[in-house]
Design an enzyme around this catalytic site. Structure first.
Site, short mmCIF file in Angstrom:
data_model
loop_
_atom_site.label_atom_id
_atom_site.label_comp_id
_atom_site.label_asym_id
_atom_site.label_seq_id
_atom_site.Cartn_x
_atom_site.Cartn_y
_atom_site.Cartn_z
N HIS A 82 0.85 -1.20 0.00
CA HIS A 82 0.00 0.00 0.00
C HIS A 82 0.88 1.25 0.00
O HIS A 82 1.82 1.37 0.78
CB HIS A 82 -0.91 -0.01 1.23
N ASP B 165 6.01 6.29 -21.74
CA ASP B 165 6.11 6.21 -23.19
C ASP B 165 7.54 5.92 -23.63
O ASP B 165 8.46 5.84 -22.80
CB ASP B 165 5.56 7.49 -23.83
N ASP C 199 -5.10 3.47 -4.66
CA ASP C 199 -5.18 4.08 -3.33
C ASP C 199 -6.35 5.05 -3.24
O ASP C 199 -6.49 5.94 -4.08
CB ASP C 199 -3.87 4.81 -3.04
N MET D 28 2.04 13.67 -16.43
CA MET D 28 3.02 14.73 -16.58
C MET D 28 2.41 15.92 -17.32
O MET D 28 1.78 15.75 -18.36
CB MET D 28 4.24 14.22 -17.37
N TYR E 220 9.54 13.06 -12.99
CA TYR E 220 10.76 12.24 -13.04
C TYR E 220 11.18 11.81 -11.64
O TYR E 220 11.58 10.67 -11.43
CB TYR E 220 11.91 13.01 -13.69
N TYR F 167 3.94 12.74 -23.79
CA TYR F 167 3.27 12.88 -22.49
C TYR F 167 2.36 11.70 -22.15
O TYR F 167 1.44 11.83 -21.36
CB TYR F 167 2.51 14.21 -22.40
N ASN G 224 2.39 9.19 -20.03
CA ASN G 224 3.03 8.69 -18.82
C ASN G 224 2.04 8.81 -17.66
O ASN G 224 1.32 9.80 -17.57
CB ASN G 224 4.27 9.54 -18.48
#
Length: 145
Positions: A22, A30, A64, A74, A113, A131, A133
């Site tokens: 958890h 990508d 979660d 991102m 990142y 983008y 991600n």
């Protein structure tokens, strides 16, 4: 092959998902993302795109619900309010999975990142869209009621 398990979920990926606890995160990225440089555990899925991999993972991974934004994408550099096509698809996939779209947030590129480097694992897809991600925070499975 296993019944009910998407074939995209390889043995290595299933092991990582099961080993996560958890609050741990997994990042799906990508083809442009520096996955090998950032990953503690790198899982390659070059034949997949981020949206398809996201759908496969959230079909079996609890997300979660103790934190406000367990799903993070991102932001576009210099234009954080624009929603790229790949992120729009992730919004649709989130809704289709029965998750609240309010659980999907964005972070600045360098913060993404940093968080990716802290992830339990990074899944590197062959997705060539910019983008594409997402970071997923694992939740808990509650006892059957």
């Amino acid at each position: 092959m296993l019944r009910g398990i998407d074939p995209l979920l390889t043995a290595d990926l299933l092991h990582a998902l099961r080993a996560m606890g958890h609050g741990d995160t997994i990042t799906i990225v990508d083809a442009n993302f520096p996955a090998a440089a950032c990953a503690r555990r790198l899982i390659t899925a070059q034949g997949s795109d981020v949206t398809t991999m996201f759908r496969a993972i959230i079909a079996i991974l609890p997300v979660d619900d103790f934190i406000p934004k367990p799903l993070l994408t991102m932001q576009i550099v210099g234009d954080p309010s624009t929603v790229p096509q790949a992120v729009a698809e992730l919004h649709e996939a989130t809704t289709a999975a029965g998750l609240d779209t309010g659980s999907l947030g964005t972070v600045e590129r360098h913060e993404f990142y940093r968080r990716a480097r802290d992830s339990f694992a990074i899944v590197a897809t062959g997705d060539r869209r910019l983008y594409a991600n997402i970071i997923i925070t694992k939740g808990v499975l509650r006892p059957a009621g």
